[in-house]
Design an enzyme around this catalytic site. Structure first.
Site, PDB file in Angstrom:
ATOM      1  N   ASN A  90      -3.082  12.851  -3.593  1.00  0.00           N
ATOM      2  CA  ASN A  90      -4.220  13.251  -4.420  1.00  0.00           C
ATOM      3  C   ASN A  90      -4.765  14.615  -4.004  1.00  0.00           C
ATOM      4  O   ASN A  90      -5.058  15.469  -4.848  1.00  0.00           O
ATOM      5  CB  ASN A  90      -5.333  12.211  -4.333  1.00  0.00           C
ATOM      6  CG  ASN A  90      -5.107  11.026  -5.263  1.00  0.00           C
ATOM      7  OD1 ASN A  90      -4.451  11.157  -6.301  1.00  0.00           O
ATOM      8  ND2 ASN A  90      -5.642   9.875  -4.900  1.00  0.00           N
ATOM      9  N   ASP A 143       0.847  -1.182   0.000  1.00  0.00           N
ATOM     10  CA  ASP A 143       0.000   0.000   0.000  1.00  0.00           C
ATOM     11  C   ASP A 143       0.891   1.242   0.000  1.00  0.00           C
ATOM     12  O   ASP A 143       1.889   1.294   0.735  1.00  0.00           O
ATOM     13  CB  ASP A 143      -0.912   0.001   1.222  1.00  0.00           C
ATOM     14  CG  ASP A 143      -1.949   1.108   1.156  1.00  0.00           C
ATOM     15  OD1 ASP A 143      -3.009   0.876   0.569  1.00  0.00           O
ATOM     16  OD2 ASP A 143      -1.689   2.213   1.684  1.00  0.00           O
ATOM     17  N   HIS A 176      -5.322  14.388  -8.763  1.00  0.00           N
ATOM     18  CA  HIS A 176      -5.440  12.967  -9.113  1.00  0.00           C
ATOM     19  C   HIS A 176      -4.519  12.567 -10.263  1.00  0.00           C
ATOM     20  O   HIS A 176      -4.124  11.402 -10.352  1.00  0.00           O
ATOM     21  CB  HIS A 176      -6.899  12.649  -9.463  1.00  0.00           C
ATOM     22  CG  HIS A 176      -7.803  12.663  -8.273  1.00  0.00           C
ATOM     23  ND1 HIS A 176      -7.937  11.601  -7.421  1.00  0.00           N
ATOM     24  CD2 HIS A 176      -8.615  13.638  -7.768  1.00  0.00           C
ATOM     25  CE1 HIS A 176      -8.795  11.884  -6.457  1.00  0.00           C
ATOM     26  NE2 HIS A 176      -9.221  13.125  -6.641  1.00  0.00           N
ATOM     27  N   GLU A 195      -4.799   2.255  -4.190  1.00  0.00           N
ATOM     28  CA  GLU A 195      -3.334   2.385  -4.149  1.00  0.00           C
ATOM     29  C   GLU A 195      -2.675   1.107  -3.651  1.00  0.00           C
ATOM     30  O   GLU A 195      -1.520   1.115  -3.232  1.00  0.00           O
ATOM     31  CB  GLU A 195      -2.929   3.561  -3.259  1.00  0.00           C
ATOM     32  CG  GLU A 195      -3.226   3.400  -1.789  1.00  0.00           C
ATOM     33  CD  GLU A 195      -4.618   3.848  -1.395  1.00  0.00           C
ATOM     34  OE1 GLU A 195      -4.812   4.147  -0.215  1.00  0.00           O
ATOM     35  OE2 GLU A 195      -5.519   3.901  -2.262  1.00  0.00           O
ATOM     36  N   ASP A 247      -2.220   9.319 -10.129  1.00  0.00           N
ATOM     37  CA  ASP A 247      -2.127   8.291 -11.168  1.00  0.00           C
ATOM     38  C   ASP A 247      -0.676   8.057 -11.580  1.00  0.00           C
ATOM     39  O   ASP A 247      -0.260   6.918 -11.812  1.00  0.00           O
ATOM     40  CB  ASP A 247      -2.955   8.695 -12.387  1.00  0.00           C
ATOM     41  CG  ASP A 247      -4.449   8.673 -12.102  1.00  0.00           C
ATOM     42  OD1 ASP A 247      -4.853   8.096 -11.076  1.00  0.00           O
ATOM     43  OD2 ASP A 247      -5.208   9.240 -12.917  1.00  0.00           O
TER      44      ASP A 247
END
Length: 246
Positions: free
Chosen positions: A124, A116, A129, A159, A133
């Site tokens: 974010n 994670d 965002h 994630e 990404d």
């Protein structure tokens, strides 16, 4: 007398016409059967031969071959979309379940790693965002660069990533986990801040554990890694931090 002489000629002509009609219709029937097989309506049809002397069959042959090529390409893309994550390019959760079921069925030994990205929501919220990404793609690349060719990386969701290390023992699994953790921490980011990851590890030794149990164990170890400070690797059951960068 005329009928006597004409009847054999008529019969002969009819036989010739019948044979020609068979010869003309046979390639068309073969093409029709092959078209049905492409559509999945039948099985076992052989690829027809190209008939250059029959113009209609020749044109139809090329049209069907073009259609088949397009159909196979669409099938390939659909298969890829069904098993690969569009954002990161790694395998997806559906593929993870299929591979794990296969490996458990064959009693292969393997390690399950759950990863994670730490404080991903902050990335974010702070940088947008699009940057989130980008970090997902970077972490996926880091993982694939650190695992062996026989190992597999999957995007598990959000994630979170999962890895299956084929025929790995615990020592190899911990070594790989630490390489991923350290590489992620040391890798530069576009926004100038280091990004860390937490990992949970569990092992399958060919016993009677189910896929759900293994995933739950790895996820539980990951949760403990997050709860005890992040940027570390924890093994299920041992519940001991193997490495920590905090």
């Amino acid at each position: 007398k005329m009928l006597f002489y004409l009847v054999p000629v008529i019969i002969l002509l009819l036989m010739v016409i019948y044979q020609l009609s068979i010869r003309l219709s046979q390639p068309l029937e073969e093409l029709a059967d092959y078209a049905h097989s492409i559509a999945g309506e039948s099985k076992g049809s052989f690829k027809p031969k190209q008939n250059s002397w029959n113009y209609e069959a020749y044109e139809l042959y090329h049209a069907i071959m073009t259609l088949e090529q397009q159909t196979r390409e669409k099938e390939r893309r659909l298969q890829q979309e069904a098993h690969y994550d569009a954002l990161t390019g790694v395998l997806n959760r559906r593929a993870l379940r299929a591979v794990m079921q296969n490996w458990i069925h064959n009693r292969y030994q393997f390690a399950v790693l759950m990863l994670d990205i730490d404080y991903f929501k902050k990335i974010n919220d702070t940088y947008g965002h699009a940057m989130g990404d980008e970090m997902l793609r970077r972490v996926a690349t880091i993982i694939e660069e650190q695992i062996e060719s026989a190992d597999l990386c999957f995007r598990y969701g959000g994630e979170e990533f999962a890895m299956l290390l084929f025929e790995a023992d615990l020592v190899a699994a911990l070594k790989t986990s630490e390489k991923i953790r350290h590489t992620a921490e040391q890798s530069p980011t576009p926004f100038g801040e280091s990004v860390t990851v937490s990992l949970g590890v569990t092992m399958y030794y060919g016993d009677d554990q189910s896929m759900e149990e293994l995933l739950e164990q790895a996820d539980s170890a990951l949760y403990d890694a997050k709860k005890t400070g992040r940027n570390r690797v924890i093994v299920h059951q041992e519940q001991t931090a193997i490495s920590a960068g905090d």
